[in-house]
Write an enzyme that holds these catalytic residues in place. Structure first.
Site, PDB file in Angstrom:
ATOM      1  N   ASP A 292      -5.180   2.175  10.248  1.00 40.03           N
ATOM      2  CA  ASP A 292      -6.601   1.855  10.386  1.00 40.03           C
ATOM      3  C   ASP A 292      -6.814   1.253  11.782  1.00 40.03           C
ATOM      4  O   ASP A 292      -6.811   1.980  12.769  1.00 40.03           O
ATOM      5  CB  ASP A 292      -6.973   0.915   9.234  1.00 40.03           C
TER       6      ASP A 292
ATOM      7  N   ARG B 250      -5.280   0.790  -6.812  1.00 40.47           N
ATOM      8  CA  ARG B 250      -4.090   1.367  -6.172  1.00 40.47           C
ATOM      9  C   ARG B 250      -3.521   2.538  -6.972  1.00 40.47           C
ATOM     10  O   ARG B 250      -2.936   3.465  -6.415  1.00 40.47           O
ATOM     11  CB  ARG B 250      -2.988   0.308  -6.026  1.00 40.47           C
TER      12      ARG B 250
ATOM     13  N   LYS C  31      -7.310   6.763  10.215  1.00 43.33           N
ATOM     14  CA  LYS C  31      -8.730   6.506  10.468  1.00 43.33           C
ATOM     15  C   LYS C  31      -8.886   6.170  11.951  1.00 43.33           C
ATOM     16  O   LYS C  31      -9.054   5.011  12.321  1.00 43.33           O
ATOM     17  CB  LYS C  31      -9.132   5.291   9.627  1.00 43.33           C
TER      18      LYS C  31
ATOM     19  N   VAL D 275     -11.843   3.654   1.539  1.00 39.18           N
ATOM     20  CA  VAL D 275     -11.116   4.508   0.598  1.00 39.18           C
ATOM     21  C   VAL D 275     -10.117   3.703  -0.238  1.00 39.18           C
ATOM     22  O   VAL D 275      -9.567   2.705   0.217  1.00 39.18           O
ATOM     23  CB  VAL D 275     -10.375   5.646   1.331  1.00 39.18           C
TER      24      VAL D 275
ATOM     25  N   GLU E 145       3.510   4.368   5.729  1.00 44.14           N
ATOM     26  CA  GLU E 145       2.328   3.569   5.399  1.00 44.14           C
ATOM     27  C   GLU E 145       1.286   4.412   4.672  1.00 44.14           C
ATOM     28  O   GLU E 145       1.231   5.631   4.853  1.00 44.14           O
ATOM     29  CB  GLU E 145       1.703   3.022   6.696  1.00 44.14           C
ATOM     30  N   ASP E 146       0.475   3.754   3.883  1.00 45.19           N
ATOM     31  CA  ASP E 146      -0.641   4.458   3.243  1.00 45.19           C
ATOM     32  C   ASP E 146      -1.717   4.812   4.244  1.00 45.19           C
ATOM     33  O   ASP E 146      -2.272   5.902   4.206  1.00 45.19           O
ATOM     34  CB  ASP E 146      -1.210   3.644   2.072  1.00 45.19           C
TER      35      ASP E 146
ATOM     36  N   GLY F 170       0.775  -1.244   0.000  1.00 51.31           N
ATOM     37  CA  GLY F 170       0.000   0.000   0.000  1.00 51.31           C
ATOM     38  C   GLY F 170       0.802   1.289   0.000  1.00 51.31           C
ATOM     39  O   GLY F 170       0.335   2.310  -0.500  1.00 51.31           O
TER      40      GLY F 170
HETATM   41  C1  PRP Z   1      -3.631  -2.229   4.437  1.00 49.55           C
HETATM   42  C2  PRP Z   1      -2.934  -0.891   4.464  1.00 49.55           C
HETATM   43  C3  PRP Z   1      -2.164  -0.926   5.757  1.00 49.55           C
HETATM   44  C4  PRP Z   1      -3.063  -1.745   6.657  1.00 49.55           C
HETATM   45  C5  PRP Z   1      -3.822  -0.826   7.561  1.00 49.55           C
HETATM   46  O1  PRP Z   1      -2.713  -3.196   3.999  1.00 49.55           O
HETATM   47  O2  PRP Z   1      -2.047  -0.772   3.364  1.00 49.55           O
HETATM   48  O3  PRP Z   1      -0.948  -1.599   5.584  1.00 49.55           O
HETATM   49  O4  PRP Z   1      -3.991  -2.457   5.795  1.00 49.55           O
HETATM   50  O5  PRP Z   1      -4.774  -1.539   8.327  1.00 49.55           O
HETATM   51  P1  PRP Z   1      -4.587  -1.848   9.867  1.00 49.55           P
HETATM   52  O6  PRP Z   1      -4.188  -0.577  10.540  1.00 49.55           O
HETATM   53  O7  PRP Z   1      -5.978  -2.290  10.241  1.00 49.55           O
HETATM   54  O8  PRP Z   1      -3.589  -2.938   9.998  1.00 49.55           O
HETATM   55  P2  PRP Z   1      -3.154  -4.632   3.488  1.00 49.55           P
HETATM   56  O9  PRP Z   1      -3.017  -5.604   4.609  1.00 49.55           O
HETATM   57  O10 PRP Z   1      -4.487  -4.547   2.820  1.00 49.55           O
HETATM   58  O11 PRP Z   1      -2.033  -4.994   2.434  1.00 49.55           O
HETATM   59  P3  PRP Z   1      -1.619  -4.119   1.140  1.00 49.55           P
HETATM   60  O12 PRP Z   1      -0.791  -2.980   1.652  1.00 49.55           O
HETATM   61  O13 PRP Z   1      -0.835  -5.052   0.305  1.00 49.55           O
HETATM   62  O14 PRP Z   1      -2.894  -3.666   0.496  1.00 49.55           O
HETATM   63 MG    MG Z   2      -4.851  -3.925   1.085  1.00 48.85          MG
HETATM   64 MN    MN Z   3      -0.627  -2.248   3.570  1.00 51.49          MN
END
Ligand code: PRP
Ligand code: MG
Ligand code: MN
Length: 178
Positions: free
Chosen positions: A102, A164, A130, A152, A98-99, A43
């Site tokens: 959450d 993405r 968030k 989002v 990080e993106d 991400g």
């Molecule tokens: C997503 C996002 C963060 C994480 C945030 O990654 O990129 O890394 O979830 O959520 P959290 O705070 O609840 O842990 P994902 O696991 O979907 O992998 P990706 O980055 O490959 O999309």
């Molecule tokens: Mg993801």
């Molecule tokens: Mn991620």
């Protein structure tokens, strides 16, 4: 792609402006240091690329990959480190990028792991925060935008690995994932 969006939360220009502000702040805070900027794949890749191009600092880059299990719209809580850093971080000023922050599951797992490796410092930089969804007591040091609990995508954030590449942050129409 835009037909799948219910709303554009932040346009490409708004994201670019905010990334520049964050970069200016990080440049000031790390003056005299050579941070190790660590992106969490997948991400973070777009935000990381945008951010480092505006950092006026010597720095090195590395990546980790973490993924929570499952392909749904919510994080499962089980975080899997799929790719580790290339180099030792002992004594380094690590900036984890990080993106989105959450629930905090991903970053709390990575922070705990990295702290055990004795970096000189460890800070967190996230494009989106968030806070309503947080289940772990974790705050980022640098936050692009604080957002409500909406699904989002864009600027690295996916739904089922798609969207993405969108240059803006959009809220997905529920009909796309229901
Ligand atoms: C997503 C996002 C963060 C994480 C945030 O990654 O990129 O890394 O979830 O959520 P959290 O705070 O609840 O842990 P994902 O696991 O979907 O992998 P990706 O980055 O490959 O999309
Ligand atoms: Mg993801
Ligand atoms: Mn991620």
């Amino acid at each position: 792609m835009e037909q799948d969006m219910q709303q554009i939360l932040f346009t490409q220009d708004q994201v670019a402006a905010r990334v520049q502000e964050l970069a200016a702040q990080i440049t000031r805070d790390y003056a005299g240091k050579t941070p190790l900027v660590v992106g969490v794949l997948r991400g973070s890749f777009i935000f990381m690329a945008d951010l480092v191009r505006h950092l006026d600092l010597p720095l090195t880059l590395d990546f980790m990959a973490a993924s929570s299990y499952g392909a749904g719209t919510t994080s499962s809580g089980l975080v899997n480190i799929r790719l580790d850093l290339h180099d030792d971080i002992a004594g380094r000023d690590v900036l984890l990028v990080e993106d989105i922050l959450d629930t905090g599951n991903t970053l709390s797992k990575l922070v705990a792991e990295l702290k055990g490796r004795h970096p000189a410092s460890l800070k967190l930089c996230v494009l989106l925060d968030k806070p309503e969804r947080r289940t772990r007591p974790l705050e980022a040091d640098y936050v692009g935008f604080t957002i409500p609990d909406a699904f989002v995508v864009g600027c690295g954030l996916d739904y089922d690995q798609k969207y993405r590449q969108l240059p803006y942050i959009g809220v997905l129409k529920p009909s796309v994932y229901e």
